[in-house]
Design an enzyme around this catalytic site. Structure first.
Site, mmCIF file in Angstrom:
data_model
loop_
_atom_site.group_PDB
_atom_site.id
_atom_site.type_symbol
_atom_site.label_atom_id
_atom_site.label_comp_id
_atom_site.label_asym_id
_atom_site.label_seq_id
_atom_site.Cartn_x
_atom_site.Cartn_y
_atom_site.Cartn_z
ATOM 1 C CE1 TYR A 138 79.589 50.493 37.568
ATOM 2 C CE2 TYR A 138 80.007 52.951 38.290
ATOM 3 C CZ TYR A 138 79.988 51.535 37.402
ATOM 4 O OH TYR A 138 81.027 51.498 36.366
ATOM 5 C CB SER A 198 84.500 52.760 37.428
ATOM 6 O OG SER A 198 83.680 54.016 37.372
#
Length: 253
Positions: A151, A138
């Protein structure tokens, strides 16, 4: 002989789109996911194009991961491509307000789950002296943003593991690469906002995000390169996004 691809998180989003595209391009597919009903639906859909095998397990469950992968029949045991796609974001809070269960879920799925699945498959690739591992990271693994904390940390770990895998597996002719998407419209935001559809929809308001099919196209391109070519690290944004925090909300294409 058709190559075999194992896709984790195949029941939705990028994983499902990738399974569909690879199936239509003559790969035999091992579909992995927690939701057995969705696995069965996808198996029925893709069996029109290729041979399909399903494995229902949670990547967080170490025992289930190894038992499931070790149970593969001989026709599916030589895995040529591993797509480490399973992952989740839980919550969007400053570090001091973070939920411990959310932290555990992100670390267990995004980091430990990737490791468990890889550990179960890498020995087979070493034995055959070939294979291709694609880790879905990501933009959160490249730059930290407000309230992303754990995250982002989990995706930074994916970035580091991708680099480490590539070094450690280089002697065995195994290709390793990562794809790091920016904003992709999937169930991701609904999970992050714990089912709040309005908050999830606002994530993509005023712009055209990436679609799961866009990432699937890239994955197919990467795994179909000649064997001497390894695309090691790739970042992809929608045109409206310039970084993790800079987004043009007035650019719907």
């Amino acid at each position: 002989m058709n190559k075999i691809a194992l896709v984790t998180g195949a029941t939705s989003g990028i994983g499902r789109a990738t399974a569909r595209l690879l199936a239509k391009n003559n790969y035999k597919i091992i579909l992995c996911g927690r939701r057995e009903d969705r696995l069965n639906e996808l198996e029925k859909e893709l069996s029109e194009f290729t041979e399909i095998h399903t494995l229902s397990f949670d990547v967080r469950d170490k025992k289930a991961v190894f038992e499931s992968i070790n149970s593969l029949p001989s026709a599916f045991s030589k895995i040529d491509v591993l797509i480490n796609n399973a992952g989740n974001a839980h919550g969007l809070s400053p570090i001091q307000e973070g939920n411990l269960d959310d932290w555990d879920a992100m670390i267990d799925i995004n980091v430990k789950g990737l490791l468990y699945v890889s550990k179960a498959i890498i020995p087979k690739m070493i034995e055959q002296k070939s294979g291709h591992i694609i880790n879905i990271g990501s933009i959160a693994g490249k730059e930290v943003y407000p309230n992303g904390n754990v995250y982002c940390a989990s995706k930074y770990a994916v970035d580091a593991l991708n680099k480490s895998m590539r070094i450690d597996l280089n002697p065995y002719g195994i290709r390793v690469g990562a794809i790091h998407p920016g904003m992709v419209e999937t169930e991701f935001s609904e999970v992050r906002f714990k089912g709040d559809k309005d908050k999830a929809a606002n994530t993509y308001k005023g712009l055209t995000p990436l679609r799961p099919e866009d990432i699937a196209d890239i994955i197919h391109f990467v795994v179909s390169r000649p064997y001497h070519v390894n695309i090691a690290d790739l970042i992809v944004f929608p045109t409206a996004q310039a970084s993790a925090t800079i987004v043009n909300r007035f650019l719907e294409i």
